[in-house]
Design a protein around this motif. Structure first.
Motif, mmCIF file in Angstrom:
data_model
loop_
_atom_site.group_PDB
_atom_site.id
_atom_site.type_symbol
_atom_site.label_atom_id
_atom_site.label_comp_id
_atom_site.label_asym_id
_atom_site.label_seq_id
_atom_site.Cartn_x
_atom_site.Cartn_y
_atom_site.Cartn_z
ATOM 1 N N TYR A 90 -18.482 4.486 40.164
ATOM 2 C CA TYR A 90 -17.219 4.220 40.040
ATOM 3 C C TYR A 90 -16.371 5.079 41.011
ATOM 4 C CZ TYR A 90 -18.214 2.192 35.283
ATOM 5 O OH TYR A 90 -18.604 1.444 34.464
ATOM 6 N N GLY A 91 -15.136 4.458 41.403
ATOM 7 C CA GLY A 91 -14.226 5.430 42.005
ATOM 8 C C GLY A 91 -14.476 5.572 43.392
ATOM 9 N N GLN A 92 -15.235 4.570 44.331
ATOM 10 C CA GLN A 92 -15.595 4.824 45.607
ATOM 11 C C GLN A 92 -14.424 5.087 46.669
ATOM 12 O OE1 GLN A 92 -16.787 2.350 43.459
ATOM 13 N NE2 GLN A 92 -18.936 1.808 43.982
ATOM 14 N N ALA A 93 -13.206 4.329 46.166
ATOM 15 C CA ALA A 93 -11.984 4.333 47.156
ATOM 16 C C ALA A 93 -11.574 5.853 47.099
ATOM 17 C CB ALA A 93 -11.062 3.375 46.623
ATOM 18 N N HIS A 94 -11.276 6.435 45.789
ATOM 19 C CA HIS A 94 -10.561 7.557 45.913
ATOM 20 C C HIS A 94 -11.471 8.790 46.106
ATOM 21 C CE1 HIS A 94 -12.873 8.834 42.200
ATOM 22 N NE2 HIS A 94 -12.559 9.896 42.582
ATOM 23 N N TYR A 95 -12.892 8.561 46.177
ATOM 24 C CA TYR A 95 -13.791 9.548 46.721
ATOM 25 C C TYR A 95 -13.586 9.856 48.112
ATOM 26 C CZ TYR A 95 -18.275 12.107 47.522
ATOM 27 O OH TYR A 95 -19.195 12.869 47.732
ATOM 28 N N LYS A 96 -13.404 9.035 48.891
ATOM 29 C CA LYS A 96 -13.117 9.089 50.292
ATOM 30 C C LYS A 96 -12.007 10.043 50.505
ATOM 31 C CE LYS A 96 -14.995 4.664 51.629
ATOM 32 N NZ LYS A 96 -14.785 3.542 52.157
ATOM 33 N N VAL A 97 -10.821 9.957 49.677
ATOM 34 C CA VAL A 97 -9.809 10.686 49.760
ATOM 35 C C VAL A 97 -10.086 12.189 49.252
ATOM 36 C CG1 VAL A 97 -7.180 10.871 48.813
ATOM 37 C CG2 VAL A 97 -8.288 8.719 49.347
ATOM 38 N N MET A 98 -10.845 12.303 48.308
ATOM 39 C CA MET A 98 -11.119 13.449 47.660
ATOM 40 C C MET A 98 -11.909 14.375 48.843
ATOM 41 S SD MET A 98 -13.120 14.529 44.005
ATOM 42 C CE MET A 98 -14.722 14.411 44.808
ATOM 43 N N VAL A 99 -12.861 13.572 49.560
ATOM 44 C CA VAL A 99 -13.775 14.208 50.582
ATOM 45 C C VAL A 99 -12.747 14.486 51.837
ATOM 46 C CG1 VAL A 99 -15.429 13.565 52.400
ATOM 47 C CG2 VAL A 99 -15.758 13.102 50.134
ATOM 48 N N PHE A 100 -11.784 13.693 52.039
ATOM 49 C CA PHE A 100 -10.788 13.965 52.967
ATOM 50 C C PHE A 100 -9.984 15.450 52.697
ATOM 51 C CE2 PHE A 100 -6.583 14.139 54.454
ATOM 52 C CZ PHE A 100 -6.607 14.222 55.856
ATOM 53 N N ILE A 101 -9.551 15.530 51.397
ATOM 54 C CA ILE A 101 -8.811 16.576 50.915
ATOM 55 C C ILE A 101 -9.848 17.916 51.162
ATOM 56 C CG2 ILE A 101 -7.976 17.798 48.776
ATOM 57 C CD1 ILE A 101 -6.891 15.008 48.069
ATOM 58 N N HIS A 102 -11.025 17.964 50.532
ATOM 59 C CA HIS A 102 -11.773 19.029 50.560
ATOM 60 C C HIS A 102 -12.244 19.415 51.917
ATOM 61 C CE1 HIS A 102 -13.024 19.840 46.467
ATOM 62 N NE2 HIS A 102 -12.497 18.709 46.296
ATOM 63 N N ILE A 103 -12.389 18.548 53.245
ATOM 64 C CA ILE A 103 -12.535 18.872 54.557
ATOM 65 C C ILE A 103 -11.371 19.518 54.968
ATOM 66 C CG2 ILE A 103 -13.042 17.746 56.757
ATOM 67 C CD1 ILE A 103 -14.839 15.884 55.323
ATOM 68 N N ALA A 104 -10.344 18.797 54.693
ATOM 69 C CA ALA A 104 -9.018 19.348 55.268
ATOM 70 C C ALA A 104 -8.777 20.709 54.591
ATOM 71 C CB ALA A 104 -7.722 18.433 54.864
ATOM 72 N N PHE A 105 -9.080 21.080 53.361
ATOM 73 C CA PHE A 105 -9.080 22.490 53.036
ATOM 74 C C PHE A 105 -9.843 23.481 53.685
ATOM 75 C CE2 PHE A 105 -10.921 25.838 50.273
ATOM 76 C CZ PHE A 105 -9.931 26.271 49.585
ATOM 77 N N PHE A 106 -10.966 23.148 54.167
ATOM 78 C CA PHE A 106 -11.708 24.127 54.938
ATOM 79 C C PHE A 106 -11.239 24.273 56.468
ATOM 80 C CE2 PHE A 106 -15.218 23.663 51.658
ATOM 81 C CZ PHE A 106 -16.017 24.859 51.808
ATOM 82 N N ILE A 107 -10.687 23.124 56.802
ATOM 83 C CA ILE A 107 -9.891 23.294 58.147
ATOM 84 C C ILE A 107 -8.688 23.868 58.057
ATOM 85 C CG2 ILE A 107 -8.562 21.880 60.131
ATOM 86 C CD1 ILE A 107 -10.753 19.742 59.381
#
Length: 189
Positions: A38-55
């Motif tokens: 479930y939630g494949q669409a929001h997962y991409k946003v979540m991954v982006f948020i976590h990668i952006a956090f590291f950056i």
């Protein structure tokens, strides 16, 4: 002092890579047994948020490094406690732990470890990390921006995960009296 940031950042990055490896192995195991995602669409946003956090942390805490917070012993102790909680959460779910919302229909719901008292302990840990990690390195913009973004994505993710678990398992019955992801609240709506 910059060395502390580099070491801390590398440990955090390695931890996340190991978690992704565990998640992928668990995903494969669950899907081979008929699990639904479930939630494949929001997962991409979540991954982006976590990668952006590291950056953002790398830029603000590393490149524009203003030192370690004066209260670093307390913050580092809190971080270490959170990592113990994170490992406990992952170990308690075992093969059912994942970074995605993947549910194996009609399986027994985990109600042990931290899940005995709290529905989503890992989300509480991640929320605290988004506060403590930037604070540790005086990365106040990172703290402010990503604490808000994390709450935004969790406001989408948690209801969807609750829905998926209720649809596919006896989740509601097992966790009828379990507190929500924030311990102050009895259960999510």
């Amino acid at each position: 002092m910059m060395l502390y940031f580099v070491l801390f950042f590398c440990v955090l990055l390695i931890q996340r890579i190991v978690e992704l490896y565990i998640a992928r192995a668990n995903e494969k195991w669950m899907k081979e047994r008929g699990a639904k995602e479930y939630g494949q669409a929001h997962y991409k946003v979540m991954v982006f948020i976590h990668i952006a956090f590291f950056i953002s942390l790398l830029i603000e805490g590393g490149a524009f490094h203003s030192g370690v917070n004066h209260y670093w012993p307390i913050l580092l102790s809190g971080f270490i406690l959170m990592q113990i909680g994170r490992i406990w959460s992952i170990a308690s779910l075992g093969k059912f732990w994942n970074t995605k919302i993947i549910v194996l229909p009609n399986t027994e719901i985990v109600a042990k470890g931290p899940y005995k008292r709290l529905k989503h302990p890992n989300y509480l840990i991640v929320t605290l990390e988004f506060l403590i990690v930037p604070l540790l390195f005086n990365a106040y913009w990172t703290l402010f921006i990503f604490a808000l973004l994390n709450q935004f994505i969790l406001s989408i993710r948690i209801p969807l995960e609750e829905y998926a678990l209720k649809e596919e398992t006896e989740y509601e019955k097992v966790h009828l009296h379990t507190r929500g992801w924030i311990p102050l609240f009895k259960k999510e709506k």
